[in-house]
Design an enzyme around this catalytic site. Structure first.
Site, PDB file in Angstrom:
ATOM      1  N   GLU A  90      39.994 -16.483   1.633  1.00 10.00           N
ATOM      2  CA  GLU A  90      39.209 -16.014   2.784  1.00 10.00           C
ATOM      3  C   GLU A  90      39.945 -14.892   3.508  1.00 10.00           C
ATOM      4  O   GLU A  90      40.716 -15.159   4.445  1.00 10.00           O
ATOM      5  CB  GLU A  90      38.984 -17.174   3.753  1.00 10.00           C
ATOM      6  CG  GLU A  90      38.059 -18.253   3.240  1.00 10.00           C
ATOM      7  CD  GLU A  90      37.150 -18.734   4.359  1.00 10.00           C
ATOM      8  OE1 GLU A  90      35.930 -18.706   4.163  1.00 10.00           O
ATOM      9  OE2 GLU A  90      37.657 -19.082   5.439  1.00 10.00           O
ATOM     10  N   GLY A 100      32.978 -13.491   9.078  1.00  8.31           N
ATOM     11  CA  GLY A 100      32.094 -13.279  10.226  1.00  8.31           C
ATOM     12  C   GLY A 100      31.868 -11.824  10.582  1.00  8.31           C
ATOM     13  O   GLY A 100      31.374 -11.516  11.657  1.00  8.31           O
ATOM     14  N   GLY A 129      30.120 -19.494   6.066  1.00 11.66           N
ATOM     15  CA  GLY A 129      30.044 -19.817   7.482  1.00 11.66           C
ATOM     16  C   GLY A 129      28.668 -19.512   8.031  1.00 11.66           C
ATOM     17  O   GLY A 129      27.723 -20.293   7.881  1.00 11.66           O
ATOM     18  N   GLY A 130      28.524 -18.336   8.652  1.00  6.34           N
ATOM     19  CA  GLY A 130      27.293 -17.952   9.342  1.00  6.34           C
ATOM     20  C   GLY A 130      26.008 -18.248   8.576  1.00  6.34           C
ATOM     21  O   GLY A 130      25.086 -18.869   9.108  1.00  6.34           O
ATOM     22  N   HIS A 171      42.041 -23.431   7.718  1.00 10.88           N
ATOM     23  CA  HIS A 171      41.103 -22.321   7.932  1.00 10.88           C
ATOM     24  C   HIS A 171      41.780 -21.286   8.832  1.00 10.88           C
ATOM     25  O   HIS A 171      42.511 -21.647   9.755  1.00 10.88           O
ATOM     26  CB  HIS A 171      39.804 -22.830   8.566  1.00 10.88           C
ATOM     27  CG  HIS A 171      38.730 -21.783   8.564  1.00 10.88           C
ATOM     28  ND1 HIS A 171      38.716 -20.751   9.476  1.00 10.88           N
ATOM     29  CD2 HIS A 171      37.663 -21.590   7.753  1.00 10.88           C
ATOM     30  CE1 HIS A 171      37.676 -19.965   9.220  1.00 10.88           C
ATOM     31  NE2 HIS A 171      37.023 -20.443   8.180  1.00 10.88           N
ATOM     32  N   ASN A 189      30.236 -24.297   5.871  1.00  7.70           N
ATOM     33  CA  ASN A 189      31.121 -24.526   7.018  1.00  7.70           C
ATOM     34  C   ASN A 189      30.377 -24.145   8.296  1.00  7.70           C
ATOM     35  O   ASN A 189      30.280 -22.970   8.638  1.00  7.70           O
ATOM     36  CB  ASN A 189      32.389 -23.670   6.839  1.00  7.70           C
ATOM     37  CG  ASN A 189      33.320 -23.761   8.031  1.00  7.70           C
ATOM     38  OD1 ASN A 189      33.210 -24.672   8.848  1.00  7.70           O
ATOM     39  ND2 ASN A 189      34.243 -22.818   8.133  1.00  7.70           N
ATOM     40  N   TRP A 190      29.871 -25.162   8.982  1.00  2.48           N
ATOM     41  CA  TRP A 190      29.085 -24.882  10.196  1.00  2.48           C
ATOM     42  C   TRP A 190      29.963 -24.437  11.367  1.00  2.48           C
ATOM     43  O   TRP A 190      29.462 -24.000  12.384  1.00  2.48           O
ATOM     44  CB  TRP A 190      28.302 -26.139  10.622  1.00  2.48           C
ATOM     45  CG  TRP A 190      27.239 -26.570   9.663  1.00  2.48           C
ATOM     46  CD1 TRP A 190      26.901 -25.967   8.481  1.00  2.48           C
ATOM     47  CD2 TRP A 190      26.377 -27.704   9.795  1.00  2.48           C
ATOM     48  NE1 TRP A 190      25.879 -26.673   7.881  1.00  2.48           N
ATOM     49  CE2 TRP A 190      25.544 -27.735   8.667  1.00  2.48           C
ATOM     50  CE3 TRP A 190      26.233 -28.704  10.776  1.00  2.48           C
ATOM     51  CZ2 TRP A 190      24.575 -28.724   8.483  1.00  2.48           C
ATOM     52  CZ3 TRP A 190      25.277 -29.685  10.594  1.00  2.48           C
ATOM     53  CH2 TRP A 190      24.450 -29.689   9.459  1.00  2.48           C
ATOM     54  N   LYS A 191      31.275 -24.605  11.216  1.00  2.00           N
ATOM     55  CA  LYS A 191      32.196 -24.333  12.332  1.00  2.00           C
ATOM     56  C   LYS A 191      31.738 -25.148  13.560  1.00  2.00           C
ATOM     57  O   LYS A 191      31.183 -26.221  13.395  1.00  2.00           O
ATOM     58  CB  LYS A 191      32.295 -22.830  12.609  1.00  2.00           C
ATOM     59  CG  LYS A 191      32.562 -22.039  11.319  1.00  2.00           C
ATOM     60  CD  LYS A 191      32.974 -20.624  11.541  1.00  2.00           C
ATOM     61  CE  LYS A 191      33.172 -19.957  10.183  1.00  2.00           C
ATOM     62  NZ  LYS A 191      33.794 -18.651  10.265  1.00  2.00           N
ATOM     63  N   GLU A 233      40.789 -19.610  11.235  1.00  2.00           N
ATOM     64  CA  GLU A 233      40.533 -19.770  12.674  1.00  2.00           C
ATOM     65  C   GLU A 233      41.473 -20.813  13.261  1.00  2.00           C
ATOM     66  O   GLU A 233      41.917 -20.702  14.405  1.00  2.00           O
ATOM     67  CB  GLU A 233      39.055 -20.145  12.901  1.00  2.00           C
ATOM     68  CG  GLU A 233      38.154 -18.938  12.678  1.00  2.00           C
ATOM     69  CD  GLU A 233      36.751 -19.275  12.211  1.00  2.00           C
ATOM     70  OE1 GLU A 233      36.330 -20.435  12.322  1.00  2.00           O
ATOM     71  OE2 GLU A 233      36.076 -18.345  11.720  1.00  2.00           O
ATOM     72  N   SER A 264      31.664 -13.623   4.811  1.00  2.00           N
ATOM     73  CA  SER A 264      30.382 -12.890   4.846  1.00  2.00           C
ATOM     74  C   SER A 264      29.565 -13.034   3.565  1.00  2.00           C
ATOM     75  O   SER A 264      28.890 -12.089   3.143  1.00  2.00           O
ATOM     76  CB  SER A 264      30.609 -11.419   5.187  1.00  2.00           C
ATOM     77  OG  SER A 264      31.168 -11.308   6.490  1.00  2.00           O
TER      78      SER A 264
END
Ligand code: PGA
Length: 251
Positions: A164, A170, A231-232, A93, A7-9, A95, A210
């Protein structure tokens, strides 16, 4: 089958889509299905590169409209996503739930719309710190899983539910294997109680929060979890590859 969702966001890999894809030419383990989820404008480029390089990856979107077409400025329909090469789409998600007004009923309608178009919805659920501290995690997970259910999910080839926890996204602090296993069992229990039908048998649970090359092997051991939403760490192809390798079944 395991799943590794990148997930590159709202980010792009530093070296660009081309180099990122070029670095993934060794993701060929057939036991791990890798899904690249770039922002909308980069879906087609990512699809084209992965086809050109014959990568064993799927393309996923980070969101979709609950509507099929019409006057919905700024939205993208599941049909359009399928046309851009997507086979997966993330819905709900945290976010989006926190910042874009994504409520349980909307998540339900988006998952249904995606499933009706034959996309695999990745439905995100999870508790925040205060819910965890007040001992209400099980109830929260049950509520979100139950709310996501509709008969339309039977139309999806598969369904993923991503656990999640917000406090792990993150932050560099991942949930422990025990907590992930416990949440996984609550998700399975909620699916069994409230979904019924075909969807429950084709649903897999993945974990996000994470995940990194350092913890992927340990977290892969959690029995009732079939992969990761990253993600990151997914923004660097080398890190994604390391996570992919750590997930491969040991021989
Ligand atoms: P993270 O993000 O791996 O950076 O914690 C996970 C996610 O929100 O998808």
């Amino acid at each position: 089958m395991k799943y590794l969702v990148a997930n590159w966001k709202m980010n792009l890999p530093q070296k660009g889509v081309r180099d990122y894809c070029a670095a993934l030419t060794s993701t060929s383990d057939p036991g791990v299905r890798t899904v690249l989820a770039p922002p909308f404008p980069f879906l087609v480029e990512t699809r084209d590169e992965s086809v050109r390089l014959r990568l064993h990856v799927d393309i996923g979107a980070q969101n979709c409209s609950e509507h099929a077409d019409g006057a919905h400025t700024g939205e993208v329909s599941p049909e359009m996503l399928a046309g851009a090469g997507c086979t997966f789409v993330i819905v709900g998600h945290s976010e989006r739930r926190a910042h874009e007004g994504e409520t349980d009923p909307r998540v339900n309608r988006k998952a249904a719309a995606a499933a009706m178009r034959g996309l695999i919805p990745i439905i995100c659920v999870g508790e925040d710190q205060s819910v965890r501290e007040s001992g209400e995690t099980r109830g929260k997970i049950h509520q979100q899983v139950e709310a996501a259910w509709s008969e339309a999910l039977d139309a999806a080839p598969e369904v993923l539910v991503a656990y999640e926890p917000l406090w792990a996204i993150g932050t560099g602090v991942h949930a422990t294997p025990d907590l992930i296993a416990e949440a996984g069992s609550w998700i399975s229990e909620a699916i069994e109680q409230s979904w019924g039908g075909k969807a429950s048998t084709k649903t897999k649970i993945i974990y996000g929060g994470s995940v990194s090359p350092e913890n992927a092997a340990e977290l892969s051991e959690v029995g009732n979890v079939s992969g990761f939403l990253v993600g990151g760490a997914s923004l660097e192809a080398e890190k994604l590859l390391k996570i992919h390798k750590a997930m491969a079944p040991r021989h």
